[in-house]
Structures are given as C-alpha cells and as structure tokens.
Design an enzyme around this catalytic site. Structure first.
Site, mmCIF file in Angstrom:
data_model
loop_
_atom_site.group_PDB
_atom_site.id
_atom_site.type_symbol
_atom_site.label_atom_id
_atom_site.label_comp_id
_atom_site.label_asym_id
_atom_site.label_seq_id
_atom_site.Cartn_x
_atom_site.Cartn_y
_atom_site.Cartn_z
ATOM 1 N N HIS A 157 36.734 44.525 43.329
ATOM 2 C CA HIS A 157 36.810 43.894 44.646
ATOM 3 C C HIS A 157 36.518 42.406 44.612
ATOM 4 O O HIS A 157 37.007 41.658 45.468
ATOM 5 C CB HIS A 157 35.857 44.593 45.632
ATOM 6 C CG HIS A 157 36.453 45.810 46.261
ATOM 7 N ND1 HIS A 157 36.379 47.050 45.677
ATOM 8 C CD2 HIS A 157 37.142 45.986 47.406
ATOM 9 C CE1 HIS A 157 36.996 47.931 46.442
ATOM 10 N NE2 HIS A 157 37.476 47.312 47.501
ATOM 11 N N GLY A 158 35.726 41.953 43.683
ATOM 12 C CA GLY A 158 35.451 40.522 43.652
ATOM 13 C C GLY A 158 34.646 40.114 42.436
ATOM 14 O O GLY A 158 33.863 40.904 41.904
#
Lengths: 332, 460
Positions: free
Chosen positions: B320-321
C-alpha cells in the site's frame, strides 16, 4: 425486451445531456463571477471565485495602455493614482496569491495584443521563493492565453464556479458597492476589510500567517527569478516604459525574517533584482512601514498610500512623500 | 485518464465502444482486440506517456517468461521473473524508502531519487506475478500475446483494479457472443457505472476534501475535529474505492466482460477477518492465493497460521505504501484479523452492536495511521480522539459542522443500512425507476467533474 434496453439507454443519454446543458445554461445566466454580464438578476457578483479568468476577460474589454503587475499588494493600488502620470487607460493586473509565472503570461499576452506603453511591476520577496504554498483556489489556466477563452473554456468556467457557495454568499450579501474596479480592489472593499477589526487583530492574523509562510516555504531558487528575467526582457523587446518597485511591508514582517534567520535570502533577492533591472526599493524599515495606521495588515499598505509609490516612480515632487520612503537602486 | 472526466465520458468511452463493436461486427476480431489494447494504452498515457514503454516492456518480459514457464516449469525462471517484477516495483516505489532508512541507520547522506510512481505499477505487477506463478504451476491454458495484452491493459481495470486473474479475463475475450453489442449488458453497465460515479463524486470527494484539509492541519485538531476528520476518511475511502470498482465493473459489462466484485458492504462486517473478506476482495484474494497459501496457509499449526496472517498483512501494508506507517498499518490489521480468528476458535461471541462498534473503531484507528503524514500526526489525532481537555464546541476551524455532518450521516446510512451497488444492480430492469436513478446520478456527477479529484489509490 431488447427494444426496452435500447429505449432505456437512449433516454438515459438524452435526458442526462439535456439536464446537464440546462444546468450550464442556468449557470451562464446567473454568471456568479460577472464574466458575461448579460442577465441582470440583481445578484452581487463574486469576482474572487475566479480572479484570473475575470481579469483576462476584463483585460480584453478594457484594452489598456498601462498595466500594473504584482500580487495582492499591487491589487490594492488604485489605477487612478497612476493614470495621473500616464494619462491613458490603466488596468490593475495584481492578483491575490499571484505567482511570477502567472504575471509573465499576463504580461506577454498584454504586450502581444494591446498597445501597451507603460508596465509597472510591484515585486514581493515571497513570490521568488523556490517553493510556493499550493493555491488550490487559483483558476489560472495557461491555455486561456492561446485559446482566448473559447467555448470550451467558457463551459469549463461555468462548471468550475462553486454555484451553491456563491448563491449562499449572494443571498446573504449586504454589500452595496463593487469590490473591484479596473482590476483593482476598491476603497469600499478595503473599508469592509478594516471594519470592526483592531490593528492588533489584523496584525496577528497576517503576522502569524507569514511566520508559517516564511518558515515553511521561503527558499532561495532560480525558477521564479527566471520568470522575472523573462518579464524584463519582454518589456525591453516591446520597448515599453518599465518601472519596477519592491512593495512596502510592515516592519514587523522583517522581524519575522530576522527571527527565522532568513535575512540572507532577503538581501540576496535584492541583489539579484539589481543585476536584472534598476528598481525602487520600498521594502525596508522606514517611517511609513513603521506606522501601524498606514497598514491594512502587516502585508498590505492602505490604498491611499499607493500614490506615494507613484510619486517616487514618476519623480513627482508635488506629493509629500516622507524622505526615507523609497530608495532608487541602480542596475549593477 | 479519469473515469470522472469529460474527455472520458464524452469522447473516449463512446468512441472506443463503437469502434470496438463495429470492428467485431465486421468479423475483424483480431483488429478489434488490437484496437482495444491501443485505446487502453491511450487511456493509460493520457496525461503522461513517459511510462508507456515501461508497461509495454513489463508486458513483453512477463509474457516471454510465462511462455518459457509454460513449456518447462523451471524454478529458476520463475524466480527470475518474480525478481524482475519486484525489482521494477522496488525501484520506482521503494527506492527512496530504502535510501531514507539506509541514511538513517548508517548516518549517511545519499540523495533521494524522487521518482514519480508510474501509474498502476502496483496493480499490473501483481497481475503479472500471478500469471508467472500459474504458468509455473501449469495452470495457464494459452499463450497469445494479444490476449495477454488485453488482460493487462483492458482500461476499466488497468489503473486501480479490481485485480483480475488471467483465467477470468482471457477466456471472456475469446467467447464469440461477447464480441457483439448486448444492449442489456450495456444498460446494466451504464446503471452500475452511474452508481459508482455518484459514489465517488457526490459522496467520496466531498468527504475526502474535508478530511484532507483537517489532516493537513493534524496537530491543530480538537477532539471533535479529530473524530470528524478520521470518520470522514474512513467513509471517503470506501466511497472512493468502491465507486471506482463499480465504474470498472459497469464499463466491463458494457464490453460484455465480467469483472469480479471488489467490495461487499465491508462496513457491515463485525470483525476484521470478515471485513477483509468484504474489502478490496481481489487484493485479499491475490494475497491469500499467492502469499498466505504459499506460506502454508491454514494447513499448519495454529500459531504458524497466525504468523502467516501477520506476514501476509505485512506484505499488504508494504504494497500500500513505501513508509513505516503503512507497514504498521498492515501489521495492525493483521493483529485485528488474528484476534478475530482467536475469538472464533475459542467460540467467543460478542453482542452484535459491541462487535460492530469495536470493528468500526478499529477502522478509524487504522485509517488514521494510513492517511497521516507520519507517526507524530497519527499519534496526535488518535490521542486527541479521547482528549477531553481538547474538547471544544466553538472555533472548529477544520470541520464544517453542518454540511460535513450531513455527508457523514448520509455515507454511514448508505454504507450500513442500504443494499450495496452489486445487490441493487441484481434487480435492474430497463424501467422508469432505474432510468430516473441513472439520469439523476449521472447528471449530478457530471457537474462535479470540473473540480474532480484523483482516486485515492490512483498512485498505487
């Protein structure tokens, strides 16, 4: 059954397009910013919803011979005070939260399309910063200068204007006079800003804002300086009478720079400007910038003192300008 | 290109739709597929064509590796393919994260690369890894580059999923009847698209605006503002992402392609295990099939199973990041899922409302971590939720008490008390009622395009 699906699809598309077009037409009639001014519904126009677009349209209507460029500090200057010296049509192209990129494009367009004789540029340290705070409210669109606000851009404008926000504003509005005239903020607008607020309140708001602005964003860089160089070169190419000045700020703003150890940027900035063009410097501690009564807030001098700039710029000795206000800086 | 843009709705979609089906009607099936791939690549590179060679190169690389694996299931070739994909993703997405940590640990000053993340790289990398693994397992049925290109680039799912499996999409493009316009599918697709568009533009975007403004000033929030901001983000993520998924499903339907559903009323879940079965379903499926099961899944002893869950959520967080907040976010979700499994194993039942409240509060906590710039902001907002000394009812600068309350209540009502878009679309009929809904939702959404926002997962 297949036919029913086709009818459903066709009606969906036609009705959607119809309602969408109707909505655009209503927005066009209401004209929140005052772009077409074709229908008078008695609603007060809110130019601030799309400063850049409105100025572009108005600029094309007025076709000025003299333009003033800069940020909100220039926006406050009264074109009549300048007209006294230029004796022609003056338009104020000052824009709140303006960038040098925007000013460059407005200048270029004006020079290419109108008979411009005088250009007055009021510069501000912050706009030269390499990092600028995001201005999400800006409606600046470079394409407008090549497409000249074509049909597509008009549609875009009427769709972008926040209609409900505007209607709420227009419904509650008690203003009786225009906020803007010949591109400039009017004295009436200034009085509204000042009304009911003590100097301390006005000072604190802008002072605290500038602490954050200078702390978080003020960084030396060449990007915006390049735009300024291009502006000066354009004025040379078009052989116009150019006058550049630094805008006066309340002395307390200089204290912020000192506290943040950013005076080196301030000095470097002035030094770099002097390498490009001669200019009048008003951005330093003097008797005018020390006097709280002269200011709307720490960033903006009151409109009535704008004539002091022009008296200096046009060497008018008939105006009583404090001796320590304004220093001419030669090009180095 | 955004789905919620005039150029997409008025130009790209109708032109692509009619040319694709026209070519098919003239029996130019191969040409129609080539056209759809080209159109999808135009869609991909609308703003910036700079990463077009990257996606093309990635496709060619993975197809060739997949083909080799199909002929001979070599572990070396599989590793080579996966490393190639991970390296590409690592370079663009994680290089700065590793440099920052390298600098921090060794007190060095290596310059960051500041690379812009190529659109959709996280999605097409996952899809292609799945293709390679399936080729290795002998589960890939055919190797045709044109079909493979369509599987990767088909524009409805290209940028933000749902993450489709090659087995789901390639056979559909080979089904004869799907090459012709089916008005019932086009109608249903338009209806689902309208719902998704409205979810994103009429509810998701305003809530994101409010939440973003508040989180930009995270350290100044009061208790009430912290609740409003975090709840707004919880809801806006759902309406934004599920709105996109609905639009993708609707668009796929118009082209007779069934795209799997990605959301199933996740906020109606009562625990995190249930929540992750309903939220971003295709991502969970991918992580389940290719990470969790590869680790042994739930066929091992219970503590190893919990460890597998934690590892899977660690990967999810990192996907996700590129930041520690995302990793902690993933681990926190893992802990909540493990807790749900533990309770189930122990046969512990909780009152419905208590369970739901705890789950929703968990969502708020994890979302705060997900959206905060750093742990400082996340910690401040989380503690402020309970900081009575910071409770005030005036000078609430970072919320709009009336309008934001309206949006929150409306979003909660729609997410909790109403059928979801897939359930609604099951009853679709081409009658006046559905025509009315479609027209109103489409028209209202069209007026928001000029201030449209990117999707929250756009740069993933």
């Amino acid at each position: 059954m297949k036919k029913q699906y086709k009818i459903y699809l066709l009606l969906s598309i036609i009705l959607t397009l119809f309602l969408f077009s109707l909505g655009i037409a209503i927005r066009y009639i209401i004209d929140p910013v005052g772009i077409n001014n074709k229908f008078n519904l008695g609603l007060y126009k809110d130019v601030a919803l799309a400063y850049r677009t409105q100025k572009f349209v108005e600029l094309n209507k007025i076709k000025p011979n003299t333009i003033m460029l800069g940020g909100s500090r220039v926006h406050y200057l009264n074109p009549k005070d300048l007209e006294k010296y230029t004796h022609d049509k003056v338009y104020n192209l000052g824009l709140s939260y303006s960038t040098l990129e925007e000013q460059y494009y407005f200048l270029k367009y004006s020079l290419e399309n109108f008979d411009i004789k005088n250009v007055i540029i009021g510069i501000n340290l912050y706009t030269f910063s390499e990092v600028l705070e995001d201005n999400s409210n800006s409606d600046f669109d470079k394409d407008i200068f090549t497409n000249k606000f074509n049909f597509y851009q008009q549609i875009k404008h009427y769709l972008e204007v926040p209609l409900f926000k505007y209607l709420k504003f227009a419904y509650n509005n008690t203003f009786t006079e225009p906020f803007y005239e010949d591109g400039a903020i009017t004295k009436y607008h200034q009085d509204i800003v000042l009304k009911g607020k003590s100097w301390e309140q006005r000072k604190n708001n802008s002072y605290n804002g500038y602490i954050e602005k200078y702390r978080d964003y003020l960084e030396w860089g060449e990007t915006n300086l390049e735009y300024f160089k291009k502006m000066i070169q354009l004025c040379k190419d078009y052989n116009v009478n150019l006058k550049v000045f630094t805008t006066a700020i309340h002395t307390s703003q200089l204290d912020i720079l000192k506290d943040l150890n950013k005076m080196d940027i301030y000095y470097k900035w002035k030094d770099e400007i002097a390498k490009i063009t001669p200019y009048w410097d008003f951005m330093y501690d003097n008797s005018v910038t020390r006097n709280d009564d002269n200011f709307i807030d720490t960033s903006h001098i009151k409109q009535e003192f704008g004539k002091l700039y022009f008296a200096k710029l046009f060497d008018d000795t008939s105006v009583d300008v404090p001796k320590d206000f304004g220093v001419y800086v030669n090009k180095r | 290109m955004l789905f919620n843009s005039y150029e997409f709705v008025f130009l790209f979609l109708p032109i692509t739709f009619f040319i694709y089906f026209y070519l098919n009607s003239k029996r130019l099936v191969t040409l129609s597929k080539i056209f759809l791939v080209v159109a999808s690549l135009v869609f991909y590179s609308w703003w910036n064509a700079i990463y077009l060679p990257l996606i093309l190169g990635s496709m060619v690389f993975n197809f060739l590796v997949g083909q080799k694996l199909g002929k001979k299931n070599s572990k070396f070739m599989l590793t080579f393919g996966i490393v190639g994909n991970v390296a590409l993703l690592g370079y663009f997405k994680y290089a700065d994260f590793f440099i920052e940590n390298f600098n921090w640990v060794l007190n060095k000053d290596v310059n960051l690369l500041h690379l812009a993340l190529p659109l959709a790289i996280s999605y097409f990398t996952f899809q292609q890894i799945a293709f390679l693994v399936d080729s290795y397992r002998g589960e890939t049925k055919e190797y045709n580059f044109l079909n493979y290109s369509l599987f990767i680039t088909f524009f409805p799912q290209l940028l933000m999923g749902p993450i489709m499996h090659h087995k789901e999409i390639i056979p559909q493009f080979q089904t004869h009847w799907k090459s012709f316009i089916k008005w019932e599918n086009v109608s249903l697709g338009l209806f689902i698209f309208a719902i998704g568009l409205a979810k994103k533009t009429l509810i998701g975007d305003p809530l994101t605006d409010y939440a973003q403004y508040a989180f930009d000033n995270a350290q100044k929030l009061s208790m009430i503002e912290a609740w409003y901001a975090s709840t707004s983000y919880v809801l806006s993520y759902y309406f934004d992402l599920s709105g996109y998924a609905d639009m993708a499903i609707g668009l796929g339907k118009m082209f007779n392609i069934d795209i799997p559903k990605n959301f199933n009323s996740p906020y109606k879940a009562r625990n995190f295990a249930d929540y992750w079965k309903r939220w971003h379903i295709t991502l969970s499926r991918f992580l389940g099939d290719y990470i969790y099961k590869s680790l042994g899944g739930n066929k091992t002893i219970v503590w190893v199973m919990y460890l597998n869950i934690m590892i899977t959520f660690f990967v999810s967080g990192f996907w996700h990041g590129a930041g520690w907040t995302f990793i902690v976010w993933g681990l926190l979700n893992g802990i909540f899922v493990v807790m749900a499994h533990m309770m189930k194993r122990a046969n512990l039942q909780m009152n419905y409302y208590v369970a739901w409240s705890l789950m929703f509060f968990g969502l708020i906590l994890t979302r705060i971590l997900f959206v905060s710039n750093d742990f400082g902001d996340a910690w401040y907002v989380t503690t402020t939720l309970f900081d009575i000394s910071n409770l005030r009812f005036s000078n609430l600068f970072y919320i709009d008490a009336y309008l934001q309350s309206f949006y929150i209540v409306l979003a909660l009502f729609l997410a909790l008390a109403c059928k979801n878009s897939m359930e609604i679309s099951e009853n679709f009929k081409p009658n006046f009622k559905y025509l009315f809904y479609t027209v109103i939702l489409l028209t209202a959404s069209l007026f928001t395009f000029s201030s449209s926002k990117e999707f929250l997962y756009f740069q993933f």
